[in-house]
Design a protein around this motif. Structure first.
Motif: not given
Ligand SMILES: *Cc1c(COP(=O)(O)O)cnc(C)c1O
Length: 224
Positions: A78-83
């Motif tokens: 979930q978080v990978l594309p955003l950070v």
């Protein structure tokens, strides 16, 4: 001082040391974050995946999001594309999961390894002994980490008001950072971040070689 004056004062102290300010916006509203954004701040840190996802959706897309809190392997996707930077890698298992998911979306992912200098029993982070095991393992299987790049460490000092202890621990962390750079990264420039220092101790951290400080309450006021 107004909030604006405080921000520029902190920013100038940090810039003199060529360090980066990560504004820790956990529990703060989108409107509060926008106030700092309007002053030019682009690096923001969150400690919870869900909160980061929500704020990312609502805020301008040129913000660099830093995940500074513990990351469970089942939340990596979930978080990978955003950070833009994950500060809290503290196991090979997590590093492997980041590699696996980053490969799927073909994103070079930058991470820091979270280290503890003190002997405090906290849940997360590696002490120097465990860090040694971690970096050895990483080094041996280096080739498999095509999509995750370790760019430095995130260091935490013992929770104390004794500034001598804090200064000593930041010094140890920075020395260890330099040692890692030499032993495992062949002095490479990409291993360059030593993320140390929060509201109460960022000036000590900068004096001990921090390249990145994570400041919340001093910028945004106390959290509830
Ligand atoms: C909350 C938090 C900070 C910021 O703390 P302040 O004392 O509000 O500046 C920094 N680093 C981590 C890992 C945090 O969770």
């Amino acid at each position: 001082m107004t909030e604006k004056e405080t921000f520029f004062k902190i920013q100038s102290i940090i810039q003199k040391k060529n360090a980066t300010l990560v504004a820790v916006s956990k529990t703060k509203t989108v409107a509060e974050i926008m106030q700092l954004y309007e002053l030019g701040q682009r690096n923001f840190g969150e400690n919870k995946v869900q909160e980061l996802i929500q704020k990312h959706a609502e805020l301008p897309k040129d913000i660099n999001w830093h995940l500074i809190g513990h990351l469970q392997t089942n939340k990596v996707t979930q978080v990978l594309p955003l950070v833009s930077l994950i500060h809290s890698v503290d196991s090979i298992k997590l590093l492997n999961e980041i590699q696996k998911q980053a490969l799927k979306i073909n994103k070079q992912t930058k991470v820091l390894v979270q280290l503890l200098a003190g002997h405090e029993k906290t849940k997360y982070g590696l002490n120097f002994d465990n860090a040694e095991i971690f970096f050895n393992e990483y080094h041996h299987s280096r080739n498999k980490y095509s999509h995750v790049k370790i760019v430095g460490i995130m260091g935490m000092a013992t929770h104390t008001t004794d500034s001598n202890i804090i200064a000593h621990e930041f010094k140890l962390l920075h020395e260890y950072f330099l040692q890692l750079k030499k032993s495992y990264f062949n002095h490479q420039n990409e291993f360059k971040e030593c993320s140390m220092g929060m509201s109460s101790d960022y000036e000590i951290a900068l004096n001990k070689g921090s390249t990145m400080v994570r400041i919340g309450s001093l910028l945004f006021g106390n959290r509830n």
